[in-house]
Design an enzyme around this catalytic site. Structure first.
Site, mmCIF file in Angstrom:
data_model
loop_
_atom_site.group_PDB
_atom_site.id
_atom_site.type_symbol
_atom_site.label_atom_id
_atom_site.label_comp_id
_atom_site.label_asym_id
_atom_site.label_seq_id
_atom_site.Cartn_x
_atom_site.Cartn_y
_atom_site.Cartn_z
ATOM 1 N N HIS A 45 38.210 8.991 -23.669
ATOM 2 C CA HIS A 45 37.912 7.637 -23.202
ATOM 3 C C HIS A 45 36.876 6.997 -24.134
ATOM 4 C CE1 HIS A 45 34.896 10.094 -20.844
ATOM 5 N NE2 HIS A 45 34.099 9.197 -21.401
HETATM 6 P P1 TYD Z 1 35.232 12.559 -16.465
HETATM 7 O O1 TYD Z 1 34.672 11.249 -16.897
HETATM 8 O O2 TYD Z 1 36.705 12.683 -16.245
HETATM 9 O O3 TYD Z 1 34.785 13.654 -17.519
HETATM 10 P P2 TYD Z 1 35.149 13.694 -19.081
HETATM 11 O O4 TYD Z 1 35.880 12.421 -19.378
HETATM 12 O O5 TYD Z 1 33.823 13.756 -19.755
HETATM 13 O O6 TYD Z 1 35.969 14.866 -19.347
HETATM 14 O O7 TYD Z 1 34.462 12.988 -15.156
HETATM 15 C C1 TYD Z 1 34.962 13.990 -14.285
HETATM 16 C C2 TYD Z 1 34.662 13.569 -12.844
HETATM 17 O O8 TYD Z 1 33.259 13.456 -12.627
HETATM 18 C C3 TYD Z 1 35.282 12.232 -12.500
HETATM 19 O O9 TYD Z 1 35.790 12.326 -11.177
HETATM 20 C C4 TYD Z 1 34.118 11.289 -12.529
HETATM 21 C C5 TYD Z 1 32.938 12.169 -12.163
HETATM 22 N N1 TYD Z 1 31.671 11.752 -12.779
HETATM 23 C C6 TYD Z 1 30.683 11.212 -11.998
HETATM 24 O O10 TYD Z 1 30.836 11.034 -10.775
HETATM 25 N N2 TYD Z 1 29.489 10.862 -12.572
HETATM 26 C C7 TYD Z 1 29.268 11.046 -13.902
HETATM 27 O O11 TYD Z 1 28.166 10.723 -14.395
HETATM 28 C C8 TYD Z 1 30.314 11.586 -14.717
HETATM 29 C C9 TYD Z 1 30.118 11.782 -16.202
HETATM 30 C C10 TYD Z 1 31.504 11.935 -14.113
#
Ligand code: TYD
Length: 135
Positions: free
Chosen positions: A50
């Protein structure tokens, strides 16, 4: 092309061991509003995929290693984070992916704002269209 310079952090350690500091307006160019860390990543898993519209982040592998792929829509850059003294800035509108996590990897991320799903761009095609439209 360099999308983000590797930031070399100073180890303030002594004969007792190591200590690294990250401070607003010094190593970190934004107010730290949120900290999160990724660990115990399963083998073969990649994360991220992303970009953020406004959020700025700094990532450090405080243990183990992983690769950070940065993509500004024109160029791609891969940075190996393999030391607690190496940091990388993930600026706004930079697509990023984390790959090749070691089993022991703990990836610490400092962020300029609290979590806001509406700041995410999770569709690569839409990201490419947005960066090329803005440039
Ligand atoms: P995600 O953004 O998918 O992780 P990455 O893209 O880094 O692999 O995040 C995984 C889950 O955690 C998603 O349901 C959103 C949640 N999340 C939060 O609630 N707060 C946060 O600060 C972050 C980074 C993720």
């Amino acid at each position: 092309m360099i999308i983000s310079e590797l930031i070399e952090l100073t180890n303030l350690g002594d004969d007792r061991g190591s200590l690294v500091v990250l401070e607003h307006n010094k190593q970190v160019p934004f107010n730290i509003e949120r900290v999160y860390y990724i660990y115990a990543t399963e083998q073969g898993v990649s994360r991220g995929f992303h970009a953020h519209r406004e959020l700025e982040q700094i990532a450090i592998c405080v243990k183990g290693q992983c690769e950070m792929l940065l993509d500004n829509g024109q160029e791609k850059q891969t940075i190996l984070l393999d030391s607690p003294t190496k940091a990388v800035a993930i600026n706004k509108m930079v697509w990023h992916e984390m790959h090749n996590f070691s089993d022991d990897c703990v990836l610490l991320v400092l962020a300029s704002d609290i979590y806001d799903e509406s700041d995410y761009m999770r569709n690569y095609k839409a990201f490419i269209e947005a960066v090329n439209h803005d440039s």
